[in-house]
Design a protein around this motif. Sequence first.
Motif, mmCIF file in Angstrom:
data_model
loop_
_atom_site.group_PDB
_atom_site.id
_atom_site.type_symbol
_atom_site.label_atom_id
_atom_site.label_comp_id
_atom_site.label_asym_id
_atom_site.label_seq_id
_atom_site.Cartn_x
_atom_site.Cartn_y
_atom_site.Cartn_z
ATOM 1 N N ILE A 63 82.686 14.235 96.894
ATOM 2 C CA ILE A 63 84.048 13.709 96.986
ATOM 3 C C ILE A 63 85.063 14.752 96.537
ATOM 4 C CG2 ILE A 63 85.638 11.940 96.169
ATOM 5 C CD1 ILE A 63 83.237 10.083 95.908
ATOM 6 N N ILE A 64 84.929 15.233 95.296
ATOM 7 C CA ILE A 64 85.939 16.145 94.757
ATOM 8 C C ILE A 64 85.750 17.568 95.291
ATOM 9 C CG2 ILE A 64 86.922 17.100 92.632
ATOM 10 C CD1 ILE A 64 87.432 14.155 92.912
ATOM 11 N N LEU A 111 82.331 16.371 80.361
ATOM 12 C CA LEU A 111 83.381 16.991 81.171
ATOM 13 C C LEU A 111 84.704 16.249 81.013
ATOM 14 C CD1 LEU A 111 83.657 19.328 83.151
ATOM 15 C CD2 LEU A 111 83.243 17.743 85.002
ATOM 16 N N GLN A 146 71.408 17.536 78.525
ATOM 17 C CA GLN A 146 70.374 17.328 79.550
ATOM 18 C C GLN A 146 70.238 18.536 80.473
ATOM 19 O OE1 GLN A 146 72.316 14.835 78.506
ATOM 20 N NE2 GLN A 146 70.635 13.661 77.646
ATOM 21 N N TRP A 180 70.226 9.089 87.496
ATOM 22 C CA TRP A 180 71.611 8.616 87.669
ATOM 23 C C TRP A 180 72.591 9.759 87.502
ATOM 24 C CZ3 TRP A 180 75.255 9.004 83.809
ATOM 25 C CH2 TRP A 180 74.791 9.190 82.489
ATOM 26 N N MET A 181 72.218 10.772 86.715
ATOM 27 C CA MET A 181 73.096 11.928 86.571
ATOM 28 C C MET A 181 73.137 12.714 87.878
ATOM 29 S SD MET A 181 72.358 13.454 82.833
ATOM 30 C CE MET A 181 72.515 12.433 81.378
ATOM 31 N N PHE A 216 78.560 20.881 82.474
ATOM 32 C CA PHE A 216 79.632 20.659 81.513
ATOM 33 C C PHE A 216 79.672 19.216 81.023
ATOM 34 C CE2 PHE A 216 81.239 24.504 83.597
ATOM 35 C CZ PHE A 216 81.430 25.270 82.465
ATOM 36 N N ALA A 217 79.235 18.284 81.867
ATOM 37 C CA ALA A 217 79.321 16.885 81.476
ATOM 38 C C ALA A 217 78.164 16.488 80.559
ATOM 39 C CB ALA A 217 79.346 15.993 82.712
ATOM 40 N N TYR A 218 76.982 16.995 80.845
ATOM 41 C CA TYR A 218 75.804 16.579 80.076
ATOM 42 C C TYR A 218 75.045 17.796 79.570
ATOM 43 C CZ TYR A 218 77.056 12.397 82.593
ATOM 44 O OH TYR A 218 77.762 11.342 83.106
ATOM 45 N N ASN A 246 80.099 11.407 79.228
ATOM 46 C CA ASN A 246 80.372 12.523 80.108
ATOM 47 C C ASN A 246 81.223 13.563 79.385
ATOM 48 O OD1 ASN A 246 81.415 14.202 82.141
ATOM 49 N ND2 ASN A 246 81.060 12.597 83.648
ATOM 50 N N LEU A 306 75.413 10.839 90.172
ATOM 51 C CA LEU A 306 76.820 10.981 89.797
ATOM 52 C C LEU A 306 77.332 12.369 90.165
ATOM 53 C CD1 LEU A 306 78.929 9.227 88.332
ATOM 54 C CD2 LEU A 306 78.407 10.505 86.264
ATOM 55 N N PHE A 355 79.120 20.408 87.335
ATOM 56 C CA PHE A 355 79.475 19.094 86.780
ATOM 57 C C PHE A 355 78.432 18.665 85.748
ATOM 58 C CE2 PHE A 355 79.100 14.479 86.786
ATOM 59 C CZ PHE A 355 80.402 14.096 86.576
ATOM 60 N N PHE A 371 80.243 13.334 92.790
ATOM 61 C CA PHE A 371 81.386 14.152 92.374
ATOM 62 C C PHE A 371 81.542 15.360 93.297
ATOM 63 C CE2 PHE A 371 83.237 17.653 89.988
ATOM 64 C CZ PHE A 371 84.359 17.069 89.449
#
Lengths: 210, 388
Positions: free
Chosen positions: B160-161, A182, B191, B149-150, B186-188, A180, B153, B183, B157
Amino acid sequence: MSLLSPKEVKLLTNPLNIDNPITTQVLGICSALAVTVKLKPAFVLAISVIAVLTIANVVVSLLRNAIPNRIRIIVQLVVIASLVILVDQVLKAYVYDISKQLSVFVGLIITNCIIMGRLEAFALGNKPWPSFLDGLGNGAGYGVILLIVAFFRELFGSGTVWDYPVFENIGLYSIGYVNNGLMILPPMALIVVGIIIWIQRHYSRELIEK
Amino acid sequence: MDGLRKIVDQLKPTFSKGGKLAKLESTFEAFETFLFVPNKTTHVGSHVRDYMDLKRTMVIVVLAMIPALLFGMYNVGLQHSISIGETWSIMDSFLFGLIKVLPIIVVSYVTGLGIEFAFAQVRHHEVNEGFLVSGMLIPLIVPVDVPLWMVALATAFAVIIGKEVFGGTGMNIVNPALTARAFLFFAYPAQMSGDKIWVEGLSQGEGIVDGYSGATALAEAAAGNMQNLPSVAEMFFGTIIGSIGETSTFAILIGALILLYTGVGNWKIMLSFVVGGFLMGTLLNVFATDTNPYMSLPAYQHLFLGGFAFGAVFMITDPVTAAQTERGKWIYGFLGGFIAILVRVVNPAYPEGVMLAILLVNVFAPLIDYYVVKGHVKRRMKRFAVKA
């Protein structure tokens, strides 16, 4: 006869939980964001802050009756700055790689609000022994949060713990897992700290503001 | 209908206070109000009530997204067939896309609603319907090749956040669907951006036509390859590469009409967003240099490219995160469009600025409202002083 009186035990344990410098007092956030990408530098910084804070607390407590009130901030800064330079030299001598990773953040311990805050709020008005415990407790409270944040950021951001490739060894990547990105960026440290605060307040209801 | 009502009424005591399954009261209520208009009466103060409750509003937004979704499914198949050099019928393309897109929708809804239900149980409030829209928006703004799954996730996120932390539906500061996309972005990054991920199967590289490029129009423009851009008609009708639901300005406009006709979407925000984007595009044309051919792209074409139309109709109009005052809505929408095109053209690191621009103005919306209200107060004070 135990080693510490109940009051002294509280000095040590309160900062670990309900009076935590990061999650309750919200001090020292900047370094929590900057150095928590991996466990190793976070650990080294935590140890450095504990050392500086404990010694500075004792020194200022010893000097507390000799320091003129009007220049007390300058005196405190001199004490902290000398200690930070010492720590910096030690790090450069023994753990050069990590010292390079931490770069400016070792020097920035001088401006860490936790240290100034403890000197102002505690060491100036208390004897050396309680000051020592207070410094140790607050340093540890800071360090614990730093390590928790760094653990999650390193695990999910780089897939390692203390540079040991956990996710690779249990075969997560081969089933399509991707690190991840981030988690490596500073904002995520803030979010992780936020989640820690959330969990803490869930269990310690007295911390919730009305 | 009467039979159904009877069954629901029979079940009710089990889920009410003191009943066997009282813990699941909010879950039960969610399904009951889904079937019937709630018959609750308020006890304190006066309330304006009409049939247009949160659930109906959300359902209309979901309906408005259907054209974009259906076209997106067709386009997934179409782009895939082009990449392997075959010509498919409309039905074949659509079915191919349906099979690819449906799992993303299911994952998004199951994750999001699961978390919503869990929070509703723990906090003992009703299940809110806000996620009906977010859960449909998320699949529309991701590339078709994104791993499931991304999606799960990112949805977790965002819910919740992005939402539950602030108190749930109606309390969030930023748009949950865009939070999910940010999310992922920046995270993946591998992809979510680049040339390989927008067309199904391209990353595996099997049977792809030689020299086929899977780059989006935005990526081509950012790289300065203006000759590779699709024609204006292709941009408008959306037979171009992009996220699932964002390519067809035409399909999105149908959705916009539904939203405007029912009064669910705010025309001021939509209009000012488009005006803001157009103005920035024109401004860039004026200052265009030879070194950056992107800047001389005709301003109106910006409105068809990338996620601009989608953002204008479905994202920036989200009533929770938008400005609430009438004048604030103009400023809010305008700023959004203005910044979106600025980021898109000037910052080479982000080929699409709409997501970041909308998230940014989401954060600014309360500030805009604050100053608009203060302005009103000032003006009235003046009026008062003159009279006295």
